[in-house]
Design a protein around this motif. Structure first.
Motif, short mmCIF file in Angstrom:
data_model
loop_
_atom_site.label_atom_id
_atom_site.label_comp_id
_atom_site.label_asym_id
_atom_site.label_seq_id
_atom_site.Cartn_x
_atom_site.Cartn_y
_atom_site.Cartn_z
N ILE A 26 -8.49 3.56 -10.81
CA ILE A 26 -7.54 4.47 -10.16
C ILE A 26 -8.07 5.88 -10.33
O ILE A 26 -8.14 6.41 -11.45
CB ILE A 26 -6.13 4.36 -10.77
N VAL A 27 -8.46 6.51 -9.22
CA VAL A 27 -9.06 7.84 -9.31
C VAL A 27 -8.08 8.96 -8.98
O VAL A 27 -8.33 10.12 -9.30
CB VAL A 27 -10.31 7.95 -8.41
N LEU A 28 -6.96 8.61 -8.33
CA LEU A 28 -5.93 9.60 -7.99
C LEU A 28 -4.55 8.98 -8.13
O LEU A 28 -4.34 7.83 -7.72
CB LEU A 28 -6.09 10.09 -6.55
N LYS A 29 -3.63 9.74 -8.68
CA LYS A 29 -2.23 9.33 -8.74
C LYS A 29 -1.41 10.54 -8.30
O LYS A 29 -1.32 11.53 -9.02
CB LYS A 29 -1.84 8.89 -10.16
N ILE A 30 -0.82 10.44 -7.10
CA ILE A 30 -0.15 11.58 -6.50
C ILE A 30 1.35 11.30 -6.43
O ILE A 30 1.79 10.33 -5.81
CB ILE A 30 -0.69 11.86 -5.08
N ASP A 31 2.14 12.18 -7.07
CA ASP A 31 3.59 12.04 -7.03
C ASP A 31 4.19 12.62 -5.77
O ASP A 31 5.20 12.16 -5.27
CB ASP A 31 4.23 12.70 -8.25
N GLN A 32 3.62 13.70 -5.24
CA GLN A 32 4.15 14.32 -4.04
C GLN A 32 3.01 14.85 -3.20
O GLN A 32 1.92 15.10 -3.71
CB GLN A 32 5.13 15.44 -4.38
N PHE A 33 3.28 15.01 -1.89
CA PHE A 33 2.19 15.37 -0.98
C PHE A 33 1.71 16.79 -1.21
O PHE A 33 2.48 17.71 -1.43
CB PHE A 33 2.63 15.22 0.47
N SER A 34 0.40 16.95 -1.15
CA SER A 34 -0.24 18.27 -1.21
C SER A 34 -1.48 18.21 -0.33
O SER A 34 -2.19 17.22 -0.29
CB SER A 34 -0.64 18.62 -2.64
N THR A 35 -1.75 19.29 0.39
CA THR A 35 -2.96 19.34 1.23
C THR A 35 -4.21 19.44 0.38
O THR A 35 -5.32 19.35 0.90
CB THR A 35 -2.90 20.53 2.19
N GLU A 36 -4.04 19.63 -0.93
CA GLU A 36 -5.19 19.76 -1.82
C GLU A 36 -5.59 18.43 -2.45
O GLU A 36 -6.38 18.40 -3.38
CB GLU A 36 -4.87 20.78 -2.93
N ILE A 37 -5.05 17.32 -1.97
CA ILE A 37 -5.39 16.01 -2.51
C ILE A 37 -6.89 15.74 -2.29
O ILE A 37 -7.34 15.71 -1.13
CB ILE A 37 -4.56 14.90 -1.85
N PRO A 38 -7.67 15.53 -3.34
CA PRO A 38 -9.11 15.26 -3.18
C PRO A 38 -9.36 13.80 -2.82
O PRO A 38 -9.95 13.02 -3.57
CB PRO A 38 -9.67 15.61 -4.56
N ILE A 39 -8.92 13.43 -1.63
CA ILE A 39 -8.87 12.03 -1.22
C ILE A 39 -10.26 11.40 -1.12
O ILE A 39 -10.41 10.17 -1.25
CB ILE A 39 -8.11 11.88 0.12
N THR A 40 -11.29 12.21 -0.91
CA THR A 40 -12.64 11.64 -0.74
C THR A 40 -13.21 11.08 -2.04
O THR A 40 -14.28 10.46 -2.02
CB THR A 40 -13.60 12.70 -0.16
N GLN A 41 -12.52 11.26 -3.14
CA GLN A 41 -12.93 10.61 -4.39
C GLN A 41 -12.75 9.10 -4.32
O GLN A 41 -13.35 8.36 -5.09
CB GLN A 41 -12.12 11.15 -5.57
N ALA A 42 -11.86 8.66 -3.41
CA ALA A 42 -11.46 7.25 -3.39
C ALA A 42 -12.23 6.46 -2.34
O ALA A 42 -12.72 7.01 -1.34
CB ALA A 42 -9.96 7.15 -3.11
N ASP A 43 -12.33 5.15 -2.56
CA ASP A 43 -12.85 4.22 -1.55
C ASP A 43 -11.75 3.77 -0.61
O ASP A 43 -12.00 3.45 0.56
CB ASP A 43 -13.44 2.98 -2.23
N VAL A 44 -10.52 3.73 -1.11
CA VAL A 44 -9.38 3.25 -0.34
C VAL A 44 -8.12 3.87 -0.93
O VAL A 44 -8.08 4.21 -2.12
CB VAL A 44 -9.30 1.70 -0.37
N ALA A 45 -7.09 4.05 -0.09
CA ALA A 45 -5.82 4.62 -0.56
C ALA A 45 -4.70 3.63 -0.33
O ALA A 45 -4.69 2.88 0.66
CB ALA A 45 -5.53 5.92 0.17
N ILE A 46 -3.75 3.63 -1.25
CA ILE A 46 -2.54 2.81 -1.12
C ILE A 46 -1.35 3.77 -1.16
O ILE A 46 -1.15 4.48 -2.15
CB ILE A 46 -2.43 1.77 -2.24
N ASP A 47 -0.57 3.80 -0.09
CA ASP A 47 0.55 4.73 0.04
C ASP A 47 1.88 4.00 -0.15
O ASP A 47 2.27 3.19 0.68
CB ASP A 47 0.51 5.39 1.42
N PHE A 48 2.54 4.30 -1.24
CA PHE A 48 3.93 3.89 -1.47
C PHE A 48 4.68 5.14 -1.89
O PHE A 48 5.03 5.32 -3.06
CB PHE A 48 4.04 2.80 -2.54
N SER A 49 4.90 6.03 -0.92
CA SER A 49 5.50 7.32 -1.24
C SER A 49 6.93 7.38 -0.72
O SER A 49 7.73 6.49 -1.01
CB SER A 49 4.62 8.44 -0.67
N ILE A 50 7.26 8.39 0.05
CA ILE A 50 8.61 8.53 0.60
C ILE A 50 8.48 8.75 2.11
O ILE A 50 7.44 9.18 2.61
CB ILE A 50 9.39 9.69 -0.06
#
Length: 233
Positions: A26-50
């Motif tokens: 797990i390379v990122l754990k995001i509680d709320q949305f931000s345009t500064e999310i460094p998403i390119t660290q990940a191979d894949v994203a799983i979205d269970f947000s709001i």
């Protein structure tokens, strides 16, 4: 596999535990949305947000060529936009109202039963769904998917939480503490009733399915569903 968790509530935490058990990082754990999310660290994203953050998360992933699996419900007014963006960017995107393997089998059973019942007009169909009190949307996305399966195979035109018209499916949406998810479909007549039901014992089935979907989508291009993952088509 390096996973970004977009949404780190109870489902996000359950997904994290299963992903780690299966050897992922797990390379990122995001509680709320931000345009500064460094998403390119990940191979894949799983979205269970709001609901009001789901499309932002999905579009961020697609803009950065990160495959994304979304289980957030209540945002589907933007689903067609997500599909269009995925196709434009030649990305990979999957949405499911429920990632549980058992629930996806239940979806197919529900559609098959609806076809059988279509001409048996002595039966009236109804649905009940029960979830924990923290669930934000009602009816659940799973209940809506089940209703859509009935509508596609019968003369029913819509679902409702209110008193139904003849061409509507009534849904009784209940919220009770500590209930992970129960969905039942009943066909009732004057002489008998037929009922199918899926009962989740915990969030583990939902979380496992989401991780399986993330494993499956890696390296693919297109818009997918759990029917593709489980070969239920």
């Amino acid at each position: 596999m390096k996973i970004a968790l977009l949404g780190y509530g109870k489902m996000g935490q359950a997904i994290e535990a299963i992903a780690l058990e299966r050897g992922h990082e797990i390379v990122l754990k995001i509680d709320q949305f931000s345009t500064e999310i460094p998403i390119t660290q990940a191979d894949v994203a799983i979205d269970f947000s709001i609901p009001d953050k789901a499309y932002d998360h999905i579009s961020l992933c697609l803009e950065n060529n990160i495959p994304v699996v979304s289980g957030t419900t209540g945002w589907l007014q933007d689903y067609s936009k997500a599909v269009a963006l995925c196709n434009e960017k030649k990305g990979a995107f999957m949405y499911a109202s429920n990632y549980s393997v058992g629930v996806n089998v239940f979806f197919e059973l529900n559609a098959f039963l609806a076809k059988m019942m279509n001409n048996l007009t002595q039966y009236n169909v109804s649905m009940e769904e029960i979830h924990h009190t923290q669930k934000l949307d009602a009816p659940s996305g799973t209940a809506i998917t089940l209703a859509e399966g009935i509508i596609a195979n019968t003369s029913k035109k819509a679902w409702t939480l209110d008193s139904p018209n003849q061409d509507e499916i009534p849904i009784d949406a209940k919220r009770i503490e500590h209930v992970p998810g129960t969905h039942s479909i009943t066909y009732d007549s004057d002489v008998d009733f037929i009922k199918i039901e899926h009962v989740a014992h915990s969030r583990q089935g939902f979380a496992l399915g989401a991780v399986i979907a993330a494993e499956w989508i890696l390296g693919k291009q297109g818009v997918f569903s759990m029917k593709d993952v489980l070969n239920l088509g």
